[in-house]
Scaffold this active site. Sequence first.
Site, PDB file in Angstrom:
ATOM      1  N   THR A 182      -6.596 -41.318   1.316  1.00  0.00           N
ATOM      2  CA  THR A 182      -6.005 -41.414   2.651  1.00  0.00           C
ATOM      3  C   THR A 182      -6.806 -40.601   3.657  1.00  0.00           C
ATOM      4  O   THR A 182      -7.330 -39.555   3.305  1.00  0.00           O
ATOM      5  CB  THR A 182      -4.576 -40.855   2.540  1.00  0.00           C
ATOM      6  OG1 THR A 182      -3.796 -41.783   1.835  1.00  0.00           O
ATOM      7  CG2 THR A 182      -3.936 -40.589   3.885  1.00  0.00           C
ATOM      8  N   ARG A 210       6.552 -50.647  -0.777  1.00  0.00           N
ATOM      9  CA  ARG A 210       6.799 -49.196  -0.776  1.00  0.00           C
ATOM     10  C   ARG A 210       6.142 -48.617   0.490  1.00  0.00           C
ATOM     11  O   ARG A 210       5.036 -48.962   0.838  1.00  0.00           O
ATOM     12  CB  ARG A 210       6.178 -48.557  -2.019  1.00  0.00           C
ATOM     13  CG  ARG A 210       6.215 -47.007  -2.048  1.00  0.00           C
ATOM     14  CD  ARG A 210       4.943 -46.396  -1.508  1.00  0.00           C
ATOM     15  NE  ARG A 210       4.872 -44.950  -1.718  1.00  0.00           N
ATOM     16  CZ  ARG A 210       3.905 -44.188  -1.235  1.00  0.00           C
ATOM     17  NH1 ARG A 210       2.949 -44.698  -0.503  1.00  0.00           N
ATOM     18  NH2 ARG A 210       3.892 -42.897  -1.471  1.00  0.00           N
ATOM     19  N   GLY A 212       5.026 -45.096   2.436  1.00  0.00           N
ATOM     20  CA  GLY A 212       4.763 -43.683   2.157  1.00  0.00           C
ATOM     21  C   GLY A 212       5.034 -42.782   3.350  1.00  0.00           C
ATOM     22  O   GLY A 212       5.717 -43.157   4.312  1.00  0.00           O
ATOM     23  N   ASP A 213       4.490 -41.589   3.286  1.00  0.00           N
ATOM     24  CA  ASP A 213       4.689 -40.591   4.344  1.00  0.00           C
ATOM     25  C   ASP A 213       3.841 -40.873   5.589  1.00  0.00           C
ATOM     26  O   ASP A 213       4.172 -40.435   6.687  1.00  0.00           O
ATOM     27  CB  ASP A 213       4.347 -39.187   3.818  1.00  0.00           C
ATOM     28  CG  ASP A 213       2.928 -39.106   3.279  1.00  0.00           C
ATOM     29  OD1 ASP A 213       2.453 -40.085   2.659  1.00  0.00           O
ATOM     30  OD2 ASP A 213       2.277 -38.069   3.482  1.00  0.00           O
ATOM     31  N   THR A 233      -1.914 -35.344   3.253  1.00  0.00           N
ATOM     32  CA  THR A 233      -2.403 -36.288   2.237  1.00  0.00           C
ATOM     33  C   THR A 233      -1.973 -35.814   0.857  1.00  0.00           C
ATOM     34  O   THR A 233      -1.989 -34.618   0.569  1.00  0.00           O
ATOM     35  CB  THR A 233      -3.934 -36.460   2.271  1.00  0.00           C
ATOM     36  OG1 THR A 233      -4.322 -37.251   1.133  1.00  0.00           O
ATOM     37  CG2 THR A 233      -4.676 -35.130   2.224  1.00  0.00           C
ATOM     38  N   GLY A 234      -1.592 -36.774   0.025  1.00  0.00           N
ATOM     39  CA  GLY A 234      -1.120 -36.426  -1.316  1.00  0.00           C
ATOM     40  C   GLY A 234       0.034 -37.339  -1.664  1.00  0.00           C
ATOM     41  O   GLY A 234       0.188 -38.410  -1.061  1.00  0.00           O
ATOM     42  N   GLY A 236       3.057 -38.959  -1.277  1.00  0.00           N
ATOM     43  CA  GLY A 236       3.839 -39.096  -0.052  1.00  0.00           C
ATOM     44  C   GLY A 236       5.322 -38.823  -0.176  1.00  0.00           C
ATOM     45  O   GLY A 236       5.945 -38.279   0.744  1.00  0.00           O
TER      46      GLY A 236
END
Length: 317
Positions: A182, A210, A212-213, A233-234, A236
């Site tokens: 990301t 889905r 994510g964040d 980043t990671g 989410g």
Amino acid sequence: MNNNFGIAIHGGAGTILREKLSPKLEQQFRAALTLSISNGYKILQDGGSSLDAVQAAIIVMENSELFNAGKGAVFTHDETNEMDSSIMCGKTLACGCGTLLKHIKNPIIFARTVMEKSEHVLLASDGAEQFAKLHNLEIVEPKYFHTKRRWFQLQVVKENEKETETTRTILDHDGDNSKHGTVGAVALDKDGNLAAATSSGGMTNKRFNRIGDTPMIGAGTYADNATCAVSTTGHGEYFMRLVTAKDISDMMSYKNLDLIDASKEAISKLSAIDGSGGVIAIDKDGNIAMPMNTPGMYRASFSANDKELSVKIFVEE
Ligand code: ASP
């Protein structure tokens, strides 16, 4: 006029191990990060806005196969690419986000267009793509996002899933250093305005639809001139549970923490619930923080304060 302008970018955090990253690939990453941050920095140096700077930096990474955004987006379990993006202006708190994007070449331009040309904050899926066409954004066929590396990555995860009989999503870079993350950017311009932006293909093997964040203001992206600009980043789901980006801003305003301490605290909270990842953040004085709890995060910074462009990959750098 503010002389402390600056920019920081990330290209994803995860299990990036020195021994697994070939010198050639490492060099490609460092070159792409350098190009991305230089494009953003030049805009700031010339008196351009932080919004233009973060957008320009992200476009470089979206157009590169190396990163999990735009061209290099990872695959869902159903073998599609679904992208998320967001951008936020610290001066006005205006923001724009997109999710479930399948045909928009540069999701970050889409987010900016939502922010500036609609009365909404988040547009998804078919409605988002209709809006993109209305505003003449570049539309591409799904095969544009179909890269061999990501395809192979999905097959490996699915194979693994069969063997272990468990379902798992993975950060695009975890366990295989040919797959990476990301992207995000945060900047402070000469007018003292902060901006943050993030763009992602999400996580490999995620369920279709889905989200994510990344497209969630407050979780993956946040900017407020009174405090800071943040991109995460990671994994989410953990950033969504912690509302990490806004939490960093809140810790600065309510607890009076400085940027470095607030960002570190956010990573401690992430670790406490077993989440993994990193953040990049810049404050209204041009200080930059880039903490993580993973072995690496592709990242770079360049500020008028430091006067030096810095590109880093591994945690100990
Ligand atoms: N945060 C992204 C997501 O969960 C993934 C990443 O940062 O690599 O969708």
